[in-house]
Design an enzyme around this catalytic site. Structure first.
Site, PDB file in Angstrom:
ATOM      1  N   ALA A 120       0.862  -1.199   0.000  1.00 32.24           N
ATOM      2  CA  ALA A 120       0.000   0.000   0.000  1.00 32.24           C
ATOM      3  C   ALA A 120       0.894   1.244   0.000  1.00 32.24           C
ATOM      4  O   ALA A 120       0.753   2.142   0.846  1.00 32.24           O
ATOM      5  CB  ALA A 120      -0.962  -0.013   1.176  1.00 32.24           C
ATOM      6  N   LEU A 121       1.812   1.275  -0.934  1.00 30.63           N
ATOM      7  CA  LEU A 121       2.843   2.321  -0.947  1.00 30.63           C
ATOM      8  C   LEU A 121       2.241   3.690  -1.266  1.00 30.63           C
ATOM      9  O   LEU A 121       1.284   3.801  -2.030  1.00 30.63           O
ATOM     10  CB  LEU A 121       3.933   1.985  -1.977  1.00 30.63           C
ATOM     11  CG  LEU A 121       4.648   0.639  -1.806  1.00 30.63           C
ATOM     12  CD1 LEU A 121       5.860   0.574  -2.736  1.00 30.63           C
ATOM     13  CD2 LEU A 121       5.097   0.403  -0.373  1.00 30.63           C
ATOM     14  N   HIS A 144       6.580   6.348   1.275  1.00 20.86           N
ATOM     15  CA  HIS A 144       7.480   5.280   0.818  1.00 20.86           C
ATOM     16  C   HIS A 144       8.328   5.770  -0.366  1.00 20.86           C
ATOM     17  O   HIS A 144       9.511   5.428  -0.481  1.00 20.86           O
ATOM     18  CB  HIS A 144       6.670   4.059   0.377  1.00 20.86           C
ATOM     19  CG  HIS A 144       5.893   3.406   1.489  1.00 20.86           C
ATOM     20  ND1 HIS A 144       4.527   3.389   1.529  1.00 20.86           N
ATOM     21  CD2 HIS A 144       6.314   2.753   2.599  1.00 20.86           C
ATOM     22  CE1 HIS A 144       4.132   2.744   2.622  1.00 20.86           C
ATOM     23  NE2 HIS A 144       5.189   2.350   3.285  1.00 20.86           N
ATOM     24  N   GLN A 190       3.255  -8.976  13.389  1.00 22.18           N
ATOM     25  CA  GLN A 190       3.193  -7.706  14.113  1.00 22.18           C
ATOM     26  C   GLN A 190       1.778  -7.195  14.311  1.00 22.18           C
ATOM     27  O   GLN A 190       1.576  -6.078  14.778  1.00 22.18           O
ATOM     28  CB  GLN A 190       4.073  -6.656  13.424  1.00 22.18           C
ATOM     29  CG  GLN A 190       3.606  -6.193  12.060  1.00 22.18           C
ATOM     30  CD  GLN A 190       4.666  -5.342  11.367  1.00 22.18           C
ATOM     31  OE1 GLN A 190       5.668  -5.839  10.867  1.00 22.18           O
ATOM     32  NE2 GLN A 190       4.467  -4.031  11.326  1.00 22.18           N
ATOM     33  N   VAL A 243       6.634  12.391   5.669  1.00 22.62           N
ATOM     34  CA  VAL A 243       6.035  13.092   4.531  1.00 22.62           C
ATOM     35  C   VAL A 243       4.568  13.337   4.864  1.00 22.62           C
ATOM     36  O   VAL A 243       3.884  12.438   5.370  1.00 22.62           O
ATOM     37  CB  VAL A 243       6.165  12.276   3.235  1.00 22.62           C
ATOM     38  CG1 VAL A 243       5.480  12.983   2.067  1.00 22.62           C
ATOM     39  CG2 VAL A 243       7.635  12.036   2.915  1.00 22.62           C
ATOM     40  N   ARG A 261      -2.740   3.490   6.185  1.00 22.12           N
ATOM     41  CA  ARG A 261      -4.065   3.389   6.828  1.00 22.12           C
ATOM     42  C   ARG A 261      -4.957   4.590   6.526  1.00 22.12           C
ATOM     43  O   ARG A 261      -6.151   4.542   6.815  1.00 22.12           O
ATOM     44  CB  ARG A 261      -3.904   3.200   8.330  1.00 22.12           C
ATOM     45  CG  ARG A 261      -3.311   1.844   8.677  1.00 22.12           C
ATOM     46  CD  ARG A 261      -3.250   1.582  10.166  1.00 22.12           C
ATOM     47  NE  ARG A 261      -2.974   0.187  10.460  1.00 22.12           N
ATOM     48  CZ  ARG A 261      -1.777  -0.313  10.753  1.00 22.12           C
ATOM     49  NH1 ARG A 261      -0.717   0.465  10.772  1.00 22.12           N
ATOM     50  NH2 ARG A 261      -1.634  -1.598  10.991  1.00 22.12           N
TER      51      ARG A 261
END
Ligand code: PAF
Length: 288
Positions: A35-36, A40, A64, A180, A191
């Site tokens: 989900a870049l 990223h 995680q 960013v 998210r």
């Protein structure tokens, strides 16, 4: 192994090893869960600037996520991710499935994050950082990267990765990359895609609270906490998990007469989405 234009996409350990052996050093790695977004992209660009070759990992790490967290609905956008990785200068993307990373199922031996992993995010997400460090450690071994690029937005993760690298003598240089933000200040996050238009407006309160804290920094820690808290309480649609002003080196709460570096960090649930953000500060007026 597939090659959309000049990007090599490795799905197995053998494909990664072949692709890695063909790379010129030093090799920079950017680890992601997919989900870049522009955050990223910035990490990849920084890796491009600092390293001769850039390897991006895309792996949604089940270890995680807690049982009631968002693993099942986490956005999976591999085609778009490959496009972004290529456009911003990646040479290789390693996109394995869980069976490649964890061939024997959940690992019995894991990296323990220790006390630093039990506060802030770790207090709300028990075991999260053990899962993060375990996969980061594995990916360090698999990619044999010389440099690794991590975002400041996940400040606690960055601190723990640095600590692991030092404590376990991992031969890699960790490079921090600033957060960013969208034009209106919202920190980039995979998210953010969950946010409804209403949530999106509400989410801006995190950034407003951090800015208010930043503006109060010369007056000292209490003023910072008060200013940020006042902004948060004015937005009841954001359910605050924590607001903390901590020492960036050990995440201990800073005391009232502290002067110098601090990290103001916030986590809140907006709609069904849990968001985090932080800002580095210098608090207190220098004496004299
Ligand atoms: O920051 C992330 O996206 C993840 O925690 C990481 C570092 C890729 C490990 O799964």
């Amino acid at each position: 192994m597939t090659r959309p234009s000049d990007l090599v996409v490795a799905r197995t350990r053998a494909e990664l090893a072949t692709a890695r052996n063909a790379l010129e050093g030093p090799v920079g790695v950017v680890m992601t869960m997919g989900a870049l977004h522009a955050g990223h992209a910035r990490l990849i660009e920084e890796a491009r600037r600092r390293a001769a070759s850039v390897l991006v990992t895309i792996f949604l790490n089940p270890l995680q996520f807690g049982p009631n967290e968002d693993l099942a609905r986490y956005p999976r956008t591999l085609d778009d991710d490959l496009r972004l990785a290529r456009e911003h200068g990646a040479d290789v993307v390693f996109a394995p499935g869980p069976d490649v990373v964890y061939p024997d199922g959940d690992p019995g031996v894991r990296v323990a994050a220790g006390p630093l992993g039990a506060v802030l995010e770790g207090a709300s997400r028990p075991g999260h950082f053990d899962g993060v460090l375990t996969v980061v450690n594995k990916l360090f071994h698999l990619t044999r990267a010389d440099l690794a690029f991590f975002g400041q937005k996940d400040a606690q993760q960055l601190l723990l990765v640095r600590r692991m690298v030092r404590d376990l003598d991992v031969p890699v240089e960790v490079v921090a990359v600033p957060t960013v933000r969208e034009e209106d200040g919202l920190a980039m996050s995979s998210r953010n895609r969950y946010l409804t238009p209403f949530d999106r407006e509400v989410a801006l309160v995190l950034q407003r609270a951090l800015r208010a804290g930043e503006a109060a920094a010369p007056e000292g820690p209490s003023a910072v906490r008060r200013a940020a808290r006042d902004v948060l309480v004015a937005e009841p649609a954001a359910r605050v998990d924590y607001l903390a002003l901590v020492d960036p080196h050990d995440l201990a709460d800073v005391r009232e007469h502290h002067q110098g570096e601090a990290l103001l960090a916030v986590a809140a649930r907006v709609g069904s989405t849990r968001l985090i953000d932080n800002v580095p500060l210098v608090v207190g007026r220098p004496v004299g």
